[in-house]
Design a protein around this motif. Sequence first.
Motif, mmCIF file in Angstrom:
data_model
loop_
_atom_site.group_PDB
_atom_site.id
_atom_site.type_symbol
_atom_site.label_atom_id
_atom_site.label_comp_id
_atom_site.label_asym_id
_atom_site.label_seq_id
_atom_site.Cartn_x
_atom_site.Cartn_y
_atom_site.Cartn_z
ATOM 1 N N GLY A 267 0.763 -1.237 0.000
ATOM 2 C CA GLY A 267 0.000 0.000 0.000
ATOM 3 C C GLY A 267 0.792 1.285 0.000
ATOM 4 N N ILE A 268 2.099 1.229 -0.225
ATOM 5 C CA ILE A 268 2.857 2.481 -0.365
ATOM 6 C C ILE A 268 2.426 3.151 -1.667
ATOM 7 N N GLU A 269 2.076 4.408 -1.597
ATOM 8 C CA GLU A 269 1.454 5.104 -2.714
ATOM 9 C C GLU A 269 2.364 5.158 -3.943
ATOM 10 N N ASP A 270 1.741 5.224 -5.130
ATOM 11 C CA ASP A 270 2.478 5.194 -6.391
ATOM 12 C C ASP A 270 3.547 6.279 -6.453
ATOM 13 N N GLU A 271 3.162 7.515 -6.167
ATOM 14 C CA GLU A 271 4.103 8.629 -6.273
ATOM 15 C C GLU A 271 5.205 8.517 -5.223
ATOM 16 N N LEU A 272 4.867 8.021 -4.047
ATOM 17 C CA LEU A 272 5.875 7.886 -2.993
ATOM 18 C C LEU A 272 6.878 6.789 -3.334
ATOM 19 N N ARG A 273 6.411 5.700 -3.958
ATOM 20 C CA ARG A 273 7.354 4.648 -4.384
ATOM 21 C C ARG A 273 8.347 5.211 -5.394
ATOM 22 N N LEU A 274 7.848 6.006 -6.326
ATOM 23 C CA LEU A 274 8.740 6.593 -7.324
ATOM 24 C C LEU A 274 9.724 7.559 -6.671
ATOM 25 N N SER A 275 9.255 8.364 -5.731
ATOM 26 C CA SER A 275 10.156 9.282 -5.015
ATOM 27 C C SER A 275 11.240 8.520 -4.262
ATOM 28 N N THR A 276 10.887 7.342 -3.756
ATOM 29 C CA THR A 276 11.872 6.521 -3.046
ATOM 30 C C THR A 276 12.900 5.956 -4.015
ATOM 31 N N LEU A 277 12.443 5.501 -5.177
ATOM 32 C CA LEU A 277 13.356 4.903 -6.149
ATOM 33 C C LEU A 277 14.348 5.909 -6.711
ATOM 34 N N VAL A 278 13.970 7.200 -6.769
ATOM 35 C CA VAL A 278 14.905 8.211 -7.279
ATOM 36 C C VAL A 278 15.599 8.952 -6.137
ATOM 37 N N ASN A 279 15.506 8.402 -4.933
ATOM 38 C CA ASN A 279 16.262 8.891 -3.770
ATOM 39 C C ASN A 279 15.801 10.248 -3.241
ATOM 40 N N PHE A 280 14.584 10.668 -3.553
ATOM 41 C CA PHE A 280 14.021 11.819 -2.850
ATOM 42 C C PHE A 280 13.715 11.439 -1.402
ATOM 43 N N VAL A 281 13.319 10.189 -1.208
ATOM 44 C CA VAL A 281 12.901 9.682 0.104
ATOM 45 C C VAL A 281 13.840 8.548 0.506
ATOM 46 N N PRO A 282 14.332 8.534 1.743
ATOM 47 C CA PRO A 282 15.243 7.451 2.166
ATOM 48 C C PRO A 282 14.504 6.121 2.271
ATOM 49 N N LYS A 283 15.229 5.044 2.055
ATOM 50 C CA LYS A 283 14.661 3.697 2.178
ATOM 51 C C LYS A 283 14.803 3.255 3.630
ATOM 52 N N ILE A 284 13.851 3.685 4.437
ATOM 53 C CA ILE A 284 13.833 3.341 5.850
ATOM 54 C C ILE A 284 12.428 2.892 6.217
ATOM 55 N N GLY A 285 12.313 2.210 7.357
ATOM 56 C CA GLY A 285 10.998 1.759 7.774
ATOM 57 C C GLY A 285 10.362 0.854 6.733
ATOM 58 N N LEU A 286 9.095 1.083 6.464
ATOM 59 C CA LEU A 286 8.376 0.259 5.495
ATOM 60 C C LEU A 286 8.921 0.404 4.083
ATOM 61 N N SER A 287 9.427 1.593 3.736
ATOM 62 C CA SER A 287 9.884 1.810 2.355
ATOM 63 C C SER A 287 11.128 0.984 2.028
ATOM 64 N N SER A 288 11.848 0.499 3.051
ATOM 65 C CA SER A 288 13.040 -0.307 2.785
ATOM 66 C C SER A 288 12.693 -1.659 2.177
ATOM 67 N N ILE A 289 11.409 -1.998 2.125
ATOM 68 C CA ILE A 289 11.002 -3.255 1.491
ATOM 69 C C ILE A 289 11.300 -3.226 -0.003
ATOM 70 N N ILE A 290 11.491 -2.036 -0.557
ATOM 71 C CA ILE A 290 11.886 -1.914 -1.963
ATOM 72 C C ILE A 290 13.205 -2.633 -2.210
ATOM 73 N N ASP A 291 14.062 -2.684 -1.195
ATOM 74 C CA ASP A 291 15.365 -3.333 -1.325
ATOM 75 C C ASP A 291 15.360 -4.755 -0.782
ATOM 76 N N TYR A 292 14.208 -5.407 -0.680
ATOM 77 C CA TYR A 292 14.176 -6.790 -0.201
ATOM 78 C C TYR A 292 15.147 -7.625 -1.030
#
Length: 538
Positions: free
Chosen positions: A69-94
């Motif tokens: 359920g991480i929002e579409d725009e927030l996932r993209l911001s995470t992938l381009v390093n606007f947002v750090p991969k911490i907490g739940l968003s670090s699942i992108i790097d599983y």
Amino acid sequence: MHSLTETITRTAIDISGRVGSLYDGWRDQILGTLDINTMKTSTIRSRSLLCKVQKYDMNKSPNLAQMIGIEDELRLSTLVNFVPKIGLSSIIDYPYSINKYTRCFRYHYLDRKEHLFNDQNQIEKWNKTSMPDNSATHMITEISFGIDIVVILQLPPHDKLVNDIDTALEKIQHHLQNSLENMIIASDVERLFDQILFTTVYSNIPKLVQIEKFLDLCHNLNQLKKNPTDCELLKYRLTPIKWFFLEYTGDVTQYFPLESEFRDIFENDLLQSSIVLKQACSRLDENTRRFLQKHLALQLLEVHQLYSQGKIYHEDVIQRLQSLIITIRSGQEIDVDIGQIFRNEPHLQAKADMISELQRQEFEYCNAADCGIQDGDDQTIIEQKLTQYKPSPQSGKVVVVQDGPYNYTEVRGKNEYTTGHRTLCFKIEQLNGWSLFGIISKSSPLQEHSYSSPSCYGWYNGDYFVYRNGQSVGGQGHDAVENDIVNLTIDCDHRLIRLINERTNRTLELLVDIDKCPFPWQLHLNLNLAPTRIRILS
């Protein structure tokens, strides 16, 4: 009055936000906080819960961040390093592959929401001259608190164990969803869950990530949600900044989300290139153990070059996308060719193909650190160090599992066996996870889950881990542990294999059906987790 159709929701990756915090929607970043003392707030208790267990389709590579359920725009911001991969968003790097033995446990508890009153009279009190002089596009007008946990479980490749664990998971899910009592876990369930290969926890509550055992986590959840102070930020609701400065006549920073077509292209390409780089890095990173084949030194150098090119390309794409995304989200005209951003994508595929080809070939390895190879050495220096390297004559060949995204690693011997018998001797120097000793037909293709090949015969460690014709047939697996020496006899004349542990003197035998496992046979190992290190003594 602000409209809900213009508000947006964001998962609270940065937990510094408060009601009244300013938000940069272009980069998904929290800015300063306005003085909201003149505005009324309210807290609403919710106490809603969602608990579920999910399996995966083998034919798909799931986008885990999207699935939780991480929002579409927030996932993209995470992938381009606007947002750090911490907490739940670090699942992108599983880091591991997803397969039919993977389970995703999700526990989402919403405790309460705090929000600003949507009152026109209050909004008019804001001074029109107090418009923030920054890139804020929104204000946080609602925050929610609760517990969000995602646990990725990798189950053992044994159908009976998997069925038993799935049954237990269903009971745990039902209890947590429907009961307020602390869960009592039976000892047989604890032993069952000890068979899980590895557990990876993601949460909005940092202390939960430190819990290593899944059952320990589940045992405390009902108690945890009874204490509101243990709940952390879950979501932000963002309202356009313009709704709080209705009399302001100057320029207002606005926000425009990307069209889904562009967003999907960017996300899929970034995810794919990131996966390929992880795979390459797990084998070539100077900071991890890696191995070089002497007669394939030039090809391995080429892999290094391709990896470096791929890394540079990936970072260049991120920089280009950062600029493009801000352009789109700020409502400016696009003056670039989207296709040109991914102009070098074939480099990534070429690198992936090269790595896959090297995996399929027979390797006689040497340790890069032993060779004196260091980060920054050019091709000439590496070639000189490889030429000068002489392994110790006492050292046998070594099979090592490195850290990487794969769950299993197949290893085959170079020799082929059709007649007579041969005994191979191994020393287990390090062991983590599962290890299979046995044989396989040369005609069987190499694959990650080679234990399921119809020609696989052998033993994993543990109970119920005898494999015949690529299927677990029950019975006692091998009992080898670190520092044990085991002998594998391949007897073609009597069509059997035998495994003896010198420490325990346990002997295991398997008759081989040559219709299922035709000659020639090859030594077959299938290893699981790092660090695993097996030395071939003879």
